[in-house]
Design a protein around this motif. Sequence first.
Motif, PDB file in Angstrom:
ATOM      1  N   GLU A 141       0.810  -1.232   0.000  1.00  9.91           N
ATOM      2  CA  GLU A 141       0.000   0.000   0.000  1.00  9.91           C
ATOM      3  C   GLU A 141       0.836   1.272   0.000  1.00  9.91           C
ATOM      4  O   GLU A 141       0.362   2.339  -0.377  1.00  9.91           O
ATOM      5  CB  GLU A 141      -0.946   0.005   1.211  1.00  9.91           C
ATOM      6  CG  GLU A 141      -2.075  -1.018   1.147  1.00  9.91           C
ATOM      7  CD  GLU A 141      -1.663  -2.405   1.619  1.00  9.91           C
ATOM      8  OE1 GLU A 141      -0.464  -2.610   1.943  1.00  9.91           O
ATOM      9  OE2 GLU A 141      -2.531  -3.291   1.663  1.00  9.91           O
ATOM     10  N   THR A 158     -10.638  -6.896   4.869  1.00 11.18           N
ATOM     11  CA  THR A 158     -11.648  -6.022   5.490  1.00 11.18           C
ATOM     12  C   THR A 158     -11.682  -4.651   4.812  1.00 11.18           C
ATOM     13  O   THR A 158     -12.635  -3.907   4.978  1.00 11.18           O
ATOM     14  CB  THR A 158     -11.308  -5.803   6.977  1.00 11.18           C
ATOM     15  OG1 THR A 158     -10.003  -5.188   7.039  1.00 11.18           O
ATOM     16  CG2 THR A 158     -11.271  -7.101   7.747  1.00 11.18           C
ATOM     17  N   THR A 161      -6.850  -1.584   5.700  1.00 12.00           N
ATOM     18  CA  THR A 161      -5.526  -1.052   5.314  1.00 12.00           C
ATOM     19  C   THR A 161      -5.683   0.017   4.236  1.00 12.00           C
ATOM     20  O   THR A 161      -5.059   1.070   4.303  1.00 12.00           O
ATOM     21  CB  THR A 161      -4.608  -2.189   4.818  1.00 12.00           C
ATOM     22  OG1 THR A 161      -4.672  -3.263   5.747  1.00 12.00           O
ATOM     23  CG2 THR A 161      -3.169  -1.717   4.689  1.00 12.00           C
TER      24      THR A 161
HETATM   25  C1  PRP Z   1      -2.463  -8.305   3.469  1.00 10.55           C
HETATM   26  C2  PRP Z   1      -2.571  -7.482   2.216  1.00 10.55           C
HETATM   27  C3  PRP Z   1      -3.043  -6.139   2.742  1.00 10.55           C
HETATM   28  C4  PRP Z   1      -3.878  -6.522   3.935  1.00 10.55           C
HETATM   29  C5  PRP Z   1      -5.337  -6.413   3.588  1.00 10.55           C
HETATM   30  O1  PRP Z   1      -1.264  -7.994   4.049  1.00 10.55           O
HETATM   31  O2  PRP Z   1      -1.337  -7.418   1.544  1.00 10.55           O
HETATM   32  O3  PRP Z   1      -1.937  -5.353   3.122  1.00 10.55           O
HETATM   33  O4  PRP Z   1      -3.555  -7.869   4.283  1.00 10.55           O
HETATM   34  O5  PRP Z   1      -6.157  -6.689   4.690  1.00 10.55           O
HETATM   35  P1  PRP Z   1      -7.360  -5.712   5.114  1.00 10.55           P
HETATM   36  O6  PRP Z   1      -8.161  -5.412   3.878  1.00 10.55           O
HETATM   37  O7  PRP Z   1      -8.128  -6.515   6.113  1.00 10.55           O
HETATM   38  O8  PRP Z   1      -6.765  -4.474   5.716  1.00 10.55           O
HETATM   39  P2  PRP Z   1      -0.509  -8.945   5.076  1.00 10.55           P
HETATM   40  O9  PRP Z   1      -1.083  -8.748   6.432  1.00 10.55           O
HETATM   41  O10 PRP Z   1      -0.530 -10.339   4.564  1.00 10.55           O
HETATM   42  O11 PRP Z   1       0.955  -8.322   5.065  1.00 10.55           O
HETATM   43  P3  PRP Z   1       1.942  -7.897   3.896  1.00 10.55           P
HETATM   44  O12 PRP Z   1       2.133  -6.425   4.088  1.00 10.55           O
HETATM   45  O13 PRP Z   1       3.157  -8.698   4.166  1.00 10.55           O
HETATM   46  O14 PRP Z   1       1.341  -8.223   2.558  1.00 10.55           O
END
Ligand code: PRP
Length: 212
Positions: A141, A158, A161
């Motif tokens: 992001e 969800t 992020t």
């Molecule tokens: C995953 C994905 C997003 C987040 C989305 O990251 O890459 O960053 O989850 O979830 P949300 O819509 O509920 O906010 P992850 O936690 O796997 O970490 P990463 O930064 O290593 O990709």
Amino acid sequence: MLNIALPKGRLGEKVYDIFEKAGFECPAIHEKNRKLLFENEEKGVCYFWVKPSDVAIYVERGAADIGVAGKDILLEYEPDVYELMDLGIGKCIMAEAGKNGYTDQTDRTLKVATKFENIARNYYASVGRDIDIIHLNGSIELAPILGLSDVIVDIVETGTTLRENDLCVNEKIIDISARLIANKSSYEFKKEEINRVRAAAQAYIRSGQDRK
Ligand code: PRP
């Protein structure tokens, strides 16, 4: 004995819960220690925790007979395994996202940050859009916020992020959920055991849906 690769983390715990409730429990797994391998000889199962993105590798190479992997991993790495069943958990979407108010300038190559290169390439090829992939391994992001990319292709669960970073979904690419996968030769030689686990898990999941 069936070797079963579970994805370490929250999803893996939900997955184990399904196998346990389906009658393939392994009580040792609940002990607080750092063991990675748990056997229940009587039930004929041996579970082990691996990094979620590694499950498909263990299964493809036969170190595990079956395992549970996200559809994102299966689409990205295209492992040579059988996909036996959608477990209906770990649901999320793969999407293109960008800054709020972003509009695509279609005369320019689109800079896309992602850890899902293959999924992104296939998606943009299908819509005929020229792209430049920037491969990142996490915190995807940040890329559009800092101007490293125009958009990202990533998992949205969800949406928190994205929201908390003033980003939004531009386009949904595909629905994702956890899948039960099997090694191809294990499925030939241990078909009965594998199908017993699959049928029990399916029955347990269906009974949950009936309760809703
Ligand atoms: C995953 C994905 C997003 C987040 C989305 O990251 O890459 O960053 O989850 O979830 P949300 O819509 O509920 O906010 P992850 O936690 O796997 O970490 P990463 O930064 O290593 O990709």
